[in-house]
Design a protein around this motif. Sequence first.
Motif, PDB file in Angstrom:
ATOM      1  N   LYS A   1       2.385   1.782  -3.426  1.00  0.00           N
ATOM      2  CA  LYS A   1       1.395   2.248  -4.431  1.00  0.00           C
ATOM      3  C   LYS A   1       0.821   3.655  -4.218  1.00  0.00           C
ATOM      4  CE  LYS A   1      -3.292   0.755  -6.216  1.00  0.00           C
ATOM      5  NZ  LYS A   1      -4.419  -0.075  -5.959  1.00  0.00           N
ATOM      6  N   ASN A   2       0.904   4.252  -2.954  1.00  0.00           N
ATOM      7  CA  ASN A   2       0.351   5.368  -2.546  1.00  0.00           C
ATOM      8  C   ASN A   2       1.531   6.296  -1.902  1.00  0.00           C
ATOM      9  OD1 ASN A   2      -2.724   5.062  -2.845  1.00  0.00           O
ATOM     10  ND2 ASN A   2      -1.987   3.365  -1.486  1.00  0.00           N
TER      11      ASN A   2
ATOM     12  N   GLU B   1       3.563   8.796  -3.056  1.00  0.00           N
ATOM     13  CA  GLU B   1       3.659  10.416  -3.271  1.00  0.00           C
ATOM     14  C   GLU B   1       2.790  10.944  -2.046  1.00  0.00           C
ATOM     15  OE1 GLU B   1       5.565  12.262  -4.858  1.00  0.00           O
ATOM     16  OE2 GLU B   1       6.594  10.374  -5.535  1.00  0.00           O
ATOM     17  N   THR B   2       1.581  10.434  -1.532  1.00  0.00           N
ATOM     18  CA  THR B   2       0.757  11.028  -0.632  1.00  0.00           C
ATOM     19  C   THR B   2       1.094  10.384   0.656  1.00  0.00           C
ATOM     20  OG1 THR B   2      -0.812   9.026  -0.926  1.00  0.00           O
ATOM     21  CG2 THR B   2      -1.261  11.356  -2.329  1.00  0.00           C
ATOM     22  N   MET B   3       1.960   9.472   0.826  1.00  0.00           N
ATOM     23  CA  MET B   3       2.317   8.929   2.029  1.00  0.00           C
ATOM     24  C   MET B   3       3.891   9.273   2.777  1.00  0.00           C
ATOM     25  SD  MET B   3       0.567   5.316   2.135  1.00  0.00           S
ATOM     26  CE  MET B   3       0.761   4.854   3.628  1.00  0.00           C
ATOM     27  N   LYS B   4       4.529   9.512   2.009  1.00  0.00           N
ATOM     28  CA  LYS B   4       6.035   9.801   2.176  1.00  0.00           C
ATOM     29  C   LYS B   4       6.121  11.074   3.103  1.00  0.00           C
ATOM     30  CE  LYS B   4       7.084  12.859  -1.747  1.00  0.00           C
ATOM     31  NZ  LYS B   4       7.847  13.147  -3.079  1.00  0.00           N
TER      32      LYS B   4
ATOM     33  N   THR C   1      -5.533   6.376   4.729  1.00  0.00           N
ATOM     34  CA  THR C   1      -5.078   6.460   3.660  1.00  0.00           C
ATOM     35  C   THR C   1      -5.835   5.133   2.404  1.00  0.00           C
ATOM     36  OG1 THR C   1      -3.340   4.815   4.108  1.00  0.00           O
ATOM     37  CG2 THR C   1      -2.894   7.339   4.525  1.00  0.00           C
ATOM     38  N   GLY C   2      -6.744   4.486   3.147  1.00  0.00           N
ATOM     39  CA  GLY C   2      -7.381   3.401   2.573  1.00  0.00           C
ATOM     40  C   GLY C   2      -7.128   2.338   2.921  1.00  0.00           C
ATOM     41  N   TYR C   3      -5.801   1.958   3.753  1.00  0.00           N
ATOM     42  CA  TYR C   3      -5.365   0.871   4.056  1.00  0.00           C
ATOM     43  C   TYR C   3      -6.140   0.283   5.437  1.00  0.00           C
ATOM     44  CZ  TYR C   3      -2.526  -2.801   6.495  1.00  0.00           C
ATOM     45  OH  TYR C   3      -2.148  -3.946   7.160  1.00  0.00           O
TER      46      TYR C   3
ATOM     47  N   HIS D   1       0.745  -1.250  -0.008  1.00  0.00           N
ATOM     48  CA  HIS D   1       0.051   0.017   0.055  1.00  0.00           C
ATOM     49  C   HIS D   1       0.813   1.222  -0.181  1.00  0.00           C
ATOM     50  CE1 HIS D   1      -3.567   2.554   0.943  1.00  0.00           C
ATOM     51  NE2 HIS D   1      -2.627   2.921   1.901  1.00  0.00           N
TER      52      HIS D   1
END
Length: 312
Positions: A221-222, A224-227, A282-284, A218
């Motif tokens: 895949k995500n 750029e928004t989680m870094k 974040t959708g996880y 996850h």
Amino acid sequence: MSLQILVTGGAGYLGSIMVPDLLSLGHKVTVIDNFMYEQNSLAHVCANEHFDIIRGDIRDESLMKQKLSKADVVIPLAALVGAPICKKDPVGATTINHDAVLMMLKHVGRQQMILMPTTNSAYGSGDKNNFCTEESPLNPVSKYAKDKVEIEKALMEHPNAISFRLATVFGMSPRMRLDLLVNDFTYRAVNDRFVVLFESSFKRNYIHVRDVSRAFQHGIKNFETMKGQIYNVGLSEANVSKRELCETINKYVPDFVFLDAPVGKDPDQRNYIVSNEKIERTGYKPAHSLDSGIKELIKGYSMIRNTRYGNV
């Protein structure tokens, strides 16, 4: 998109689940592992042309520089994991868990992605309400937790990093560990039919090993928004005490007996409820419950009859 992923310690408890998952997504995966437990837990993926494996030591700077230079993503799993093994080998713990990771961070480029497991044991006994978010003050007790806190600080100075503060992991893996709490208590229930509890009211959070792999997938895949962030990774419905854990196991092993006695102390003094809301936003969402993991372990333990699967 296929990525070049370097996984250190990739033949360990987490990596033996994660590496096949990453390969199944089409990524090219290189593993560095010293095989200190004489495991062959990645034998089943050796036929995959996108898989490469090196028997090596993450303290070898020339090796790490060479392999890091080719990676899009770095997942540093190699470590002496847990307070007991770090107490047993403090020199190894310092050089592997601390020094080697700092050396690695020195050679990772600013554009390379790093996703690293840290630990929620650094919360110690939690705050006065024993409720912990990523913003809660850290109170590491053991050497293992203290080193992880220092490494996390250095990690978050890298512009392309994610830290996953893992709950106590459970579940079957090709490189099994019996010393993790759910795995340990279920093994004792199946084989000994009893366990003596200390600090039985102490609560902690848990997460299935396959859901740890899913969290890293996850994160990739995500990215750029989680870094640049720290995330607790655990089962929100599994903030349970040792006694409550035993009661859950008891549903599936009816003749399991557990008794309280003032005979021990948690080296990390973990006693807290952990919020996993941040990563859930974040959708996880974990896919494996505590109950399903216990049932899985009971089946797995029909194959395991000794204690060589621990870290200590």
